[in-house]
Motif scaffolding. Structure first.
Motif, short mmCIF file in Angstrom:
data_model
loop_
_atom_site.label_atom_id
_atom_site.label_comp_id
_atom_site.label_asym_id
_atom_site.label_seq_id
_atom_site.Cartn_x
_atom_site.Cartn_y
_atom_site.Cartn_z
N LEU A 139 -18.08 2.50 15.35
CA LEU A 139 -17.68 3.67 14.55
C LEU A 139 -18.89 4.57 14.27
CD1 LEU A 139 -15.46 5.14 12.96
CD2 LEU A 139 -16.09 3.74 10.99
N TYR A 140 -20.03 3.97 13.98
CA TYR A 140 -21.25 4.75 13.72
C TYR A 140 -21.64 5.55 14.95
CZ TYR A 140 -26.09 5.70 12.41
OH TYR A 140 -27.27 6.31 12.12
N PHE A 141 -21.56 4.93 16.13
CA PHE A 141 -21.90 5.61 17.37
C PHE A 141 -20.93 6.75 17.65
CE2 PHE A 141 -21.52 6.05 22.00
CZ PHE A 141 -22.82 6.41 22.30
N VAL A 142 -19.63 6.52 17.44
CA VAL A 142 -18.63 7.55 17.66
C VAL A 142 -18.84 8.72 16.69
CG1 VAL A 142 -16.16 8.06 17.49
CG2 VAL A 142 -16.92 6.01 18.69
N CYS A 145 -21.67 9.62 15.25
CA CYS A 145 -22.90 10.32 15.63
C CYS A 145 -22.67 11.22 16.84
CB CYS A 145 -24.02 9.33 15.92
SG CYS A 145 -24.79 8.66 14.46
N THR A 146 -21.97 10.74 17.85
CA THR A 146 -21.73 11.58 19.03
C THR A 146 -20.77 12.72 18.70
OG1 THR A 146 -20.03 10.01 19.78
CG2 THR A 146 -22.23 9.80 20.73
N THR A 147 -19.79 12.47 17.84
CA THR A 147 -18.90 13.55 17.42
C THR A 147 -19.67 14.61 16.63
OG1 THR A 147 -17.06 11.99 17.32
CG2 THR A 147 -16.77 14.08 16.17
N GLY A 148 -20.53 14.18 15.73
CA GLY A 148 -21.36 15.11 14.98
C GLY A 148 -22.28 15.90 15.89
N VAL A 208 -30.12 17.06 16.15
CA VAL A 208 -31.22 16.13 16.46
C VAL A 208 -31.04 14.82 15.70
CG1 VAL A 208 -33.70 15.78 16.17
CG2 VAL A 208 -32.84 17.93 17.11
N VAL A 209 -30.66 14.90 14.43
CA VAL A 209 -30.44 13.68 13.64
C VAL A 209 -29.30 12.86 14.24
CG1 VAL A 209 -29.66 12.83 11.38
CG2 VAL A 209 -31.41 14.59 11.51
N CYS A 210 -28.21 13.52 14.62
CA CYS A 210 -27.09 12.80 15.22
C CYS A 210 -27.48 12.19 16.57
CB CYS A 210 -25.89 13.72 15.40
SG CYS A 210 -25.08 14.15 13.86
N ALA A 211 -28.25 12.91 17.37
CA ALA A 211 -28.68 12.39 18.66
C ALA A 211 -29.59 11.18 18.48
CB ALA A 211 -29.39 13.47 19.46
N TRP A 231 -27.23 3.01 20.35
CA TRP A 231 -27.03 2.62 21.74
C TRP A 231 -28.13 1.66 22.19
CZ3 TRP A 231 -23.19 3.30 25.15
CH2 TRP A 231 -23.46 3.01 26.48
N LYS A 232 -29.36 1.97 21.86
CA LYS A 232 -30.48 1.11 22.26
C LYS A 232 -30.39 -0.25 21.59
CE LYS A 232 -35.46 1.21 22.78
NZ LYS A 232 -35.49 0.82 24.16
N HIS A 233 -30.04 -0.26 20.32
CA HIS A 233 -29.94 -1.52 19.59
C HIS A 233 -28.80 -2.39 20.13
CE1 HIS A 233 -30.07 -4.36 16.30
NE2 HIS A 233 -28.77 -4.18 16.11
#
Length: 119
Positions: free
Chosen positions: A2-5, A7-10, A85-88, A95-97
């Protein structure tokens, strides 16, 4: 996930907002404004008879439109770039984690006491 989704949506929304604000900034930068009674009328091209006219009601000074509006669009572009930039960075860290962790190690003892080492 959910956090990844989120962030990418933002990130996508921020980039879209930057694009639209940039378009409006370029339009507002080329405004030609004139005072008519208590209103300010702005057009993009004086020679075009069917050019779109922007009417700003009860604006006593057209300079406020041409300078302040451009400043607000520029501020919106900068703030949304910072948000993008913050969202990216948030999406990249997540993703890395989650997907770029490799495990290395030797199992010496029984399976109940497995010792794995992050590399």
């Amino acid at each position: 996930l959910l956090y990844f989704v989120l962030c990418t949506t933002g990130l996508v929304i921020s980039v879209l907002v930057v694009a639209f604000a940039g378009h409006h900034h370029s339009q507002a930068s080329s405004f030609i404004c004139r005072q008519s009674e208590e209103d300010c009328e702005c057009v993009l091209d004086l020679s075009d008879p069917i050019a779109r006219t922007f009417n700003y009601k009860e604006v006593s000074d057209c300079e406020a439109i041409t300078s302040t509006l451009i400043f607000y669009y520029l501020l919106q572009i900068l703030l949304n770039l910072a948000q993008a930039v913050v969202c990216a960075v948030g999406a990249f860290i997540m993703w890395k984690h989650r997907y770029q962790v490799f495990f290395a190690g030797i199992q010496i003892r029984s399976p109940s006491t497995q010792q794995w080492q992050n590399v």
